[in-house]
Design a protein around this motif. Structure first.
Motif, PDB file in Angstrom:
ATOM      1  N   UNK A  49     -28.722 -11.383  -4.526  1.00 32.28           N
ATOM      2  CA  UNK A  49     -29.212 -10.039  -4.094  1.00 32.28           C
ATOM      3  C   UNK A  49     -28.323  -8.872  -4.740  1.00 32.28           C
ATOM      4  N   UNK A  50     -28.856  -8.071  -5.281  1.00 30.02           N
ATOM      5  CA  UNK A  50     -28.201  -6.433  -5.553  1.00 30.02           C
ATOM      6  C   UNK A  50     -28.314  -5.594  -4.738  1.00 30.02           C
ATOM      7  N   UNK A  51     -27.462  -5.100  -4.128  1.00 34.35           N
ATOM      8  CA  UNK A  51     -27.632  -4.127  -3.059  1.00 34.35           C
ATOM      9  C   UNK A  51     -26.960  -2.754  -3.732  1.00 34.35           C
ATOM     10  N   UNK A  52     -27.820  -1.656  -3.953  1.00 37.71           N
ATOM     11  CA  UNK A  52     -27.418  -0.483  -4.584  1.00 37.71           C
ATOM     12  C   UNK A  52     -27.557   0.525  -3.632  1.00 37.71           C
ATOM     13  N   UNK A  53     -26.487   1.446  -3.274  1.00 37.54           N
ATOM     14  CA  UNK A  53     -26.302   2.220  -2.312  1.00 37.54           C
ATOM     15  C   UNK A  53     -25.089   3.088  -2.365  1.00 37.54           C
ATOM     16  N   UNK A  54     -25.016   4.279  -2.291  1.00 41.67           N
ATOM     17  CA  UNK A  54     -23.844   5.247  -2.594  1.00 41.67           C
ATOM     18  C   UNK A  54     -23.294   5.294  -1.457  1.00 41.67           C
ATOM     19  N   UNK A  55     -23.492   4.776  -0.159  1.00 42.48           N
ATOM     20  CA  UNK A  55     -22.716   4.737   1.168  1.00 42.48           C
ATOM     21  C   UNK A  55     -22.048   3.224   1.292  1.00 42.48           C
ATOM     22  N   UNK A  56     -20.915   3.658   1.215  1.00 43.68           N
ATOM     23  CA  UNK A  56     -20.145   1.983   1.339  1.00 43.68           C
ATOM     24  C   UNK A  56     -20.383   1.211   2.604  1.00 43.68           C
ATOM     25  N   UNK A  57     -20.587   2.191   3.795  1.00 46.23           N
ATOM     26  CA  UNK A  57     -20.917   1.510   5.079  1.00 46.23           C
ATOM     27  C   UNK A  57     -22.076   0.832   5.012  1.00 46.23           C
ATOM     28  N   UNK A  58     -23.094   1.406   4.375  1.00 48.99           N
ATOM     29  CA  UNK A  58     -24.513   0.622   4.115  1.00 48.99           C
ATOM     30  C   UNK A  58     -24.453  -0.511   3.567  1.00 48.99           C
ATOM     31  N   UNK A  59     -23.475  -0.479   2.291  1.00 45.73           N
ATOM     32  CA  UNK A  59     -23.586  -1.575   1.382  1.00 45.73           C
ATOM     33  C   UNK A  59     -22.995  -2.769   2.111  1.00 45.73           C
ATOM     34  N   UNK A  60     -21.971  -2.435   3.002  1.00 45.36           N
ATOM     35  CA  UNK A  60     -21.324  -3.468   3.819  1.00 45.36           C
ATOM     36  C   UNK A  60     -22.081  -4.060   4.820  1.00 45.36           C
ATOM     37  N   UNK A  61     -22.818  -3.371   5.539  1.00 44.13           N
ATOM     38  CA  UNK A  61     -23.854  -3.829   6.620  1.00 44.13           C
ATOM     39  C   UNK A  61     -24.722  -4.555   5.947  1.00 44.13           C
ATOM     40  N   UNK A  62     -25.320  -4.135   4.933  1.00 47.28           N
ATOM     41  CA  UNK A  62     -26.467  -5.003   4.119  1.00 47.28           C
ATOM     42  C   UNK A  62     -25.888  -6.359   3.518  1.00 47.28           C
ATOM     43  N   UNK A  63     -24.690  -6.188   3.028  1.00 45.89           N
ATOM     44  CA  UNK A  63     -24.007  -7.587   2.382  1.00 45.89           C
ATOM     45  C   UNK A  63     -23.650  -8.453   3.547  1.00 45.89           C
ATOM     46  N   UNK A  64     -23.150  -8.013   4.866  1.00 46.86           N
ATOM     47  CA  UNK A  64     -22.736  -8.839   5.958  1.00 46.86           C
ATOM     48  C   UNK A  64     -24.119  -9.382   6.421  1.00 46.86           C
ATOM     49  N   UNK A  65     -25.115  -8.815   6.428  1.00 47.05           N
ATOM     50  CA  UNK A  65     -26.361  -9.437   7.213  1.00 47.05           C
ATOM     51  C   UNK A  65     -26.824 -10.461   6.287  1.00 47.05           C
ATOM     52  N   UNK A  66     -26.858 -10.179   4.765  1.00 50.63           N
ATOM     53  CA  UNK A  66     -27.534 -11.076   3.786  1.00 50.63           C
ATOM     54  C   UNK A  66     -26.677 -12.029   3.582  1.00 50.63           C
ATOM     55  N   UNK A  67     -25.242 -11.976   3.660  1.00 51.52           N
ATOM     56  CA  UNK A  67     -24.361 -13.194   3.292  1.00 51.52           C
ATOM     57  C   UNK A  67     -24.416 -14.241   4.622  1.00 51.52           C
ATOM     58  N   UNK A  68     -24.263 -13.468   5.631  1.00 54.21           N
ATOM     59  CA  UNK A  68     -24.387 -14.447   6.877  1.00 54.21           C
ATOM     60  C   UNK A  68     -25.729 -15.231   6.799  1.00 54.21           C
ATOM     61  N   UNK A  69     -26.783 -14.964   6.172  1.00 56.21           N
ATOM     62  CA  UNK A  69     -28.083 -15.897   6.147  1.00 56.21           C
ATOM     63  C   UNK A  69     -28.120 -16.538   4.998  1.00 56.21           C
ATOM     64  N   UNK A  70     -26.888 -16.640   4.227  1.00 56.09           N
ATOM     65  CA  UNK A  70     -26.580 -17.540   3.068  1.00 56.09           C
ATOM     66  C   UNK A  70     -27.077 -17.039   1.870  1.00 56.09           C
ATOM     67  N   UNK A  71     -27.346 -15.628   1.655  1.00 56.53           N
ATOM     68  CA  UNK A  71     -27.534 -15.099   0.274  1.00 56.53           C
ATOM     69  C   UNK A  71     -26.209 -14.618  -0.374  1.00 56.53           C
ATOM     70  N   UNK A  72     -26.260 -14.644  -1.812  1.00 52.66           N
ATOM     71  CA  UNK A  72     -25.028 -13.915  -2.335  1.00 52.66           C
ATOM     72  C   UNK A  72     -25.321 -12.692  -2.799  1.00 52.66           C
ATOM     73  N   UNK A  73     -24.546 -11.856  -2.483  1.00 55.51           N
ATOM     74  CA  UNK A  73     -24.573 -10.333  -2.514  1.00 55.51           C
ATOM     75  C   UNK A  73     -23.796  -9.699  -3.742  1.00 55.51           C
ATOM     76  N   UNK A  74     -24.298  -8.830  -4.611  1.00 57.07           N
ATOM     77  CA  UNK A  74     -23.710  -8.154  -5.678  1.00 57.07           C
ATOM     78  C   UNK A  74     -23.947  -6.886  -5.276  1.00 57.07           C
ATOM     79  N   UNK A  75     -22.985  -5.740  -5.265  1.00 58.54           N
ATOM     80  CA  UNK A  75     -23.030  -4.428  -4.805  1.00 58.54           C
ATOM     81  C   UNK A  75     -22.893  -3.291  -5.973  1.00 58.54           C
ATOM     82  N   UNK A  76     -23.372  -2.310  -5.950  1.00 59.91           N
ATOM     83  CA  UNK A  76     -23.174  -1.092  -6.691  1.00 59.91           C
ATOM     84  C   UNK A  76     -23.557  -0.025  -5.972  1.00 59.91           C
ATOM     85  N   UNK A  77     -22.442   1.039  -6.349  1.00 60.89           N
ATOM     86  CA  UNK A  77     -22.332   2.204  -5.668  1.00 60.89           C
ATOM     87  C   UNK A  77     -23.549   3.441  -5.967  1.00 60.89           C
ATOM     88  N   UNK A  78     -24.317   3.228  -6.927  1.00 58.38           N
ATOM     89  CA  UNK A  78     -25.194   4.155  -7.552  1.00 58.38           C
ATOM     90  C   UNK A  78     -26.225   3.319  -8.582  1.00 58.38           C
TER      91      UNK A  78
END
Length: 121
Positions: free
Chosen positions: A5-34
């Motif tokens: 899953x690609x998580x795109x958000x300019x808020x680092x805290x939102x990206x962290x929360x989304x990534x943590x939630x998804x990773x804890x459910x077994x998904x792989x997460x790639x992030x982008x700030x914009x």
């Protein structure tokens, strides 16, 4: 193999929360700030789902969706908006450019996982 899953958000805290939630459910997460970074990530790493904010510097979420939908490899990939925008007009614009679904911030981690499981398993 884990769904990516690609998580795109300019808020680092939102990206962290989304990534943590998804990773804890077994998904792989790639992030982008914009949006621009999101397009670059999507071009270099094929993902199963894109989660994007609407209001970001450089390229907003609707433009990101429109750009990704123009790439053959993302024509049918689920793209979810995760944003503070909740007006019907904005949701209509999202559907018009190809958004698969819409989640409003602040998000409930369980609700996010339910929607993600529904669209990609």
């Amino acid at each position: 193999m884990a769904k990516k899953i690609l998580a795109v958000d300019d808020s680092a805290s939102i990206r962290q929360m989304v990534s943590f939630t998804l990773r804890s459910a077994g998904y792989e997460v790639v992030e982008a700030p914009d949006g621009n970074a999101g397009v670059n990530q999507a071009k270099t790493t094929q993902v199963d789902l894109v989660l994007t904010d609407q209001n970001m510097p450089g390229m907003d979420g609707l433009t990101l969706i429109r750009t990704l939908r123009g790439l053959p490899e993302y024509a049918a990939t689920p793209i979810l908006m995760l944003t503070t925008e909740s007006s019907d007009a904005m949701k209509q614009q999202g559907r018009a450019v190809g958004a698969t679904g819409w989640l409003v911030k602040p998000f409930d981690p369980q609700k996010l996982l339910e929607v993600v499981r529904k669209v990609i398993g």
